[in-house]
Scaffold this active site. Structure first.
Site, short mmCIF file in Angstrom:
data_model
loop_
_atom_site.label_atom_id
_atom_site.label_comp_id
_atom_site.label_asym_id
_atom_site.label_seq_id
_atom_site.Cartn_x
_atom_site.Cartn_y
_atom_site.Cartn_z
N TYR A 149 10.08 0.12 8.37
CA TYR A 149 8.72 -0.40 8.62
C TYR A 149 7.97 0.54 9.57
O TYR A 149 6.81 0.90 9.32
CB TYR A 149 8.83 -1.81 9.22
CG TYR A 149 7.52 -2.52 9.39
CD1 TYR A 149 7.03 -3.36 8.40
CD2 TYR A 149 6.77 -2.37 10.55
CE1 TYR A 149 5.81 -4.02 8.56
CE2 TYR A 149 5.56 -3.01 10.71
CZ TYR A 149 5.09 -3.84 9.71
OH TYR A 149 3.89 -4.48 9.87
N HIS B 169 -4.63 -10.47 13.72
CA HIS B 169 -4.80 -9.23 12.94
C HIS B 169 -5.47 -9.60 11.62
O HIS B 169 -5.05 -10.55 10.96
CB HIS B 169 -3.41 -8.61 12.71
CG HIS B 169 -3.39 -7.39 11.85
ND1 HIS B 169 -4.46 -6.54 11.73
CD2 HIS B 169 -2.40 -6.87 11.07
CE1 HIS B 169 -4.13 -5.55 10.90
NE2 HIS B 169 -2.90 -5.73 10.49
N ASP C 209 1.83 -7.38 13.47
CA ASP C 209 2.65 -6.42 12.72
C ASP C 209 3.76 -5.77 13.56
O ASP C 209 4.83 -5.42 13.04
CB ASP C 209 1.77 -5.30 12.15
CG ASP C 209 1.04 -5.70 10.87
OD1 ASP C 209 1.40 -6.73 10.27
OD2 ASP C 209 0.12 -4.97 10.48
N HIS D 239 5.92 -10.36 10.32
CA HIS D 239 6.77 -10.08 9.15
C HIS D 239 8.22 -10.07 9.61
O HIS D 239 8.54 -9.49 10.65
CB HIS D 239 6.48 -8.70 8.55
CG HIS D 239 5.08 -8.50 8.05
ND1 HIS D 239 4.61 -9.12 6.92
CD2 HIS D 239 4.07 -7.72 8.51
CE1 HIS D 239 3.35 -8.72 6.71
NE2 HIS D 239 3.00 -7.89 7.67
N HIS E 183 0.81 -1.22 0.00
CA HIS E 183 0.00 0.00 0.00
C HIS E 183 0.84 1.27 0.00
O HIS E 183 0.76 2.11 0.90
CB HIS E 183 -1.10 0.02 1.06
CG HIS E 183 -0.79 -0.58 2.41
ND1 HIS E 183 0.23 -0.13 3.19
CD2 HIS E 183 -1.41 -1.56 3.10
CE1 HIS E 183 0.22 -0.81 4.32
NE2 HIS E 183 -0.75 -1.69 4.28
N HIS F 281 -1.74 -2.77 14.16
CA HIS F 281 -1.86 -1.78 13.16
C HIS F 281 -3.29 -1.35 12.83
O HIS F 281 -3.54 -0.26 12.33
CB HIS F 281 -1.16 -2.38 11.92
CG HIS F 281 -1.32 -1.75 10.61
ND1 HIS F 281 -1.51 -2.42 9.44
CD2 HIS F 281 -1.29 -0.44 10.28
CE1 HIS F 281 -1.58 -1.60 8.44
NE2 HIS F 281 -1.44 -0.39 8.89
N ASP G 126 -2.95 -9.65 4.45
CA ASP G 126 -1.65 -10.33 4.37
C ASP G 126 -1.53 -11.42 5.44
O ASP G 126 -0.65 -12.28 5.34
CB ASP G 126 -0.47 -9.35 4.44
CG ASP G 126 -0.58 -8.34 5.58
OD1 ASP G 126 -1.70 -7.98 5.95
OD2 ASP G 126 0.48 -7.91 6.08
N GLU H 211 -5.82 -7.94 8.68
CA GLU H 211 -5.42 -7.44 7.36
C GLU H 211 -5.13 -8.65 6.44
O GLU H 211 -4.61 -9.68 6.89
CB GLU H 211 -4.20 -6.51 7.45
CG GLU H 211 -4.02 -5.74 6.16
CD GLU H 211 -3.10 -4.51 6.28
OE1 GLU H 211 -2.48 -4.30 7.32
OE2 GLU H 211 -3.02 -3.77 5.27
#
Ligand code: FEO
Length: 400
Positions: free
Chosen positions: A195, A82, A167, A228, A28, A148, A86, A84
């Protein structure tokens, strides 16, 4: 596939079963030049637990890594920290394939999983601070809202002293190395800062609250396993301290000069501004947008005290690369930054003034009037640019 994609042991009971994305370059708007990983973790025991999943195209890779440790059908519980995509793009396929007895998420996570995938009815809400005994391990959960997304939470495995932090504390970096001590420390520092600067900076107030909450929980941390990048095991307190510092947004004497040019006039102005900044004692980074991505600029701005922006006027407007970059930076909401603007023009000359107004709109404190050059800057204009740099450097020094 399970003979090819193997799990990586993290502790006696915990395995990394995520996926490595070597090709992703845009997250993004954030340039992920080194790819990324989507980390999922398998906790073995009487009733195996899967913590998080992966981006949708990597479902098979994750499942193969799970299968290298246990039959996926034996996985009894799934936790989604989370929502999101991903981390949840593969959730529906995962639930269909392994049919867990229960799937858990935060209350906000249940809503988000419903809104994304219609899965809310299959997910049980976990209360903030709840503890569950699953498969012989003790799981503690804490909501970390807006770190996040509103749904974000973390999971602490008490016996392993391991925090799965989704995240938070992560980085976008594709490697086969799964642990921080297998990678160069300067690389980790840079990617973790990058990040934070591009994802978490605007959420710094929430980060501070989350850190206070984790400290109050008193959890001993031997390992921090984000969703990540590598797992922190050599000194997990280091990345926590980095987050506490970045969230305070300390500003140094570094000045970032971001600009673009059509016929090298604004380029020449930028170089004169840079010389003035340097002569005034500032550390300077010149970042022509022809060769610097907006996320590189955001990374440099993490500890910079000043932002100077330069653009030529084109069709009565700011050169578009500057508009792009400043829109991105505005969203990241850097605090406590000084600034100034400059730019060349042919006849109408709006860009420098408009840039200065944009800085004010970003809550950057503009400390000098914009410098403009009609067509090619002459010696007098270059002296003005140099003086602009010196003025900003002096304002940085005065602030201490
Ligand atoms: Fe890695 Fe907010 O998702």
């Amino acid at each position: 596939m399970k003979d090819v994609f193997q799990a990586v042991r993290v502790t006696d009971r915990v395995w990394w079963v995520g996926a490595i994305d070597w090709t992703v370059r845009d997250f993004h708007g954030y340039l992920t030049g080194g790819g990324t990983t989507y980390n999922a973790y398998l906790v073995t025991g009487d009733e195996p637990v899967l913590l998080d999943t992966v981006k949708a195209p990597f479902f098979d890779e994750m499942l193969a890594r799970v299968a290298s440790v246990v039959d996926p059908a034996e996985v009894r519980y799934v936790v989604s920290n989370h929502s999101e995509p991903d981390h949840t793009g593969a959730l529906a396929a995962t639930l269909s394939r392994i049919r867990p007895e229960k799937t858990f998420a935060s209350a906000q996570g249940v809503k988000a999983l419903q809104d994304h995938y219609g899965l809310g009815g299959q997910v049980t809400a976990i209360e903030d601070g709840q503890e569950l005994k699953l498969g012989g391990s003790t799981f503690r959960f804490a909501e970390t809202r807006m770190c996040h997304w509103p749904d974000s939470m973390v999971t602490y495995l008490a016996e392993e002293k391991l925090l799965v932090s989704q995240d938070a504390f992560g980085m976008h970096l594709a490697t086969y190395e799964r642990f921080d001590d297998e990678l160069p420390a300067p690389l980790l520092k840079h990617e973790a800062a990058r990040y934070y600067a591009n994802i978490l900076l605007p959420l710094s107030g929430f980060v501070t609250k989350a850190l206070e909450k984790l400290e109050a929980a008193g959890w001993e941390l031997d390992l921090i396993a984000p969703d990540h990048g590598p797992i922190w095991r050599s000194a997990p307190g280091g990345i926590v301290a980095d987050y506490a510092r970045w969230a305070r947004q300390p500003r140094g004497n570094k000045a970032v000069v971001v600009y673009d040019t059509m016929w090298q006039s604004t380029d020449l102005m930028a170089r004169a501004v840079g010389e003035g900044l340097r002569a005034g004692g500032a550390a300077v980074r010149l970042m022509p947008l022809s060769g610097s991505h907006r996320s590189d600029v955001a990374t440099e701005m993490l500890d910079a005290g000043a932002l100077l922006v330069g653009a030529p006027t084109i069709n009565n407007e700011i050169f578009p690369t500057l508009a792009d970059c400043l829109t991105y930076l505005k969203g990241l909401r850097p605090q406590g930054v000084l600034g100034a603007a400059f730019g060349s023009y042919g006849w109408s000359g709006e860009a420098a003034k408009d840039l200065s107004a944009l800085l004010t709109d970003m809550k950057v404190e503009v400390v000098a009037e914009p410098v403009r050059s009609k067509y090619v800057p002459d010696d007098e204009v270059l002296r003005q640019c140099h003086a602009l740099g010196r003025t900003v450097a002096a304002a940085l020094a005065d602030r201490g």
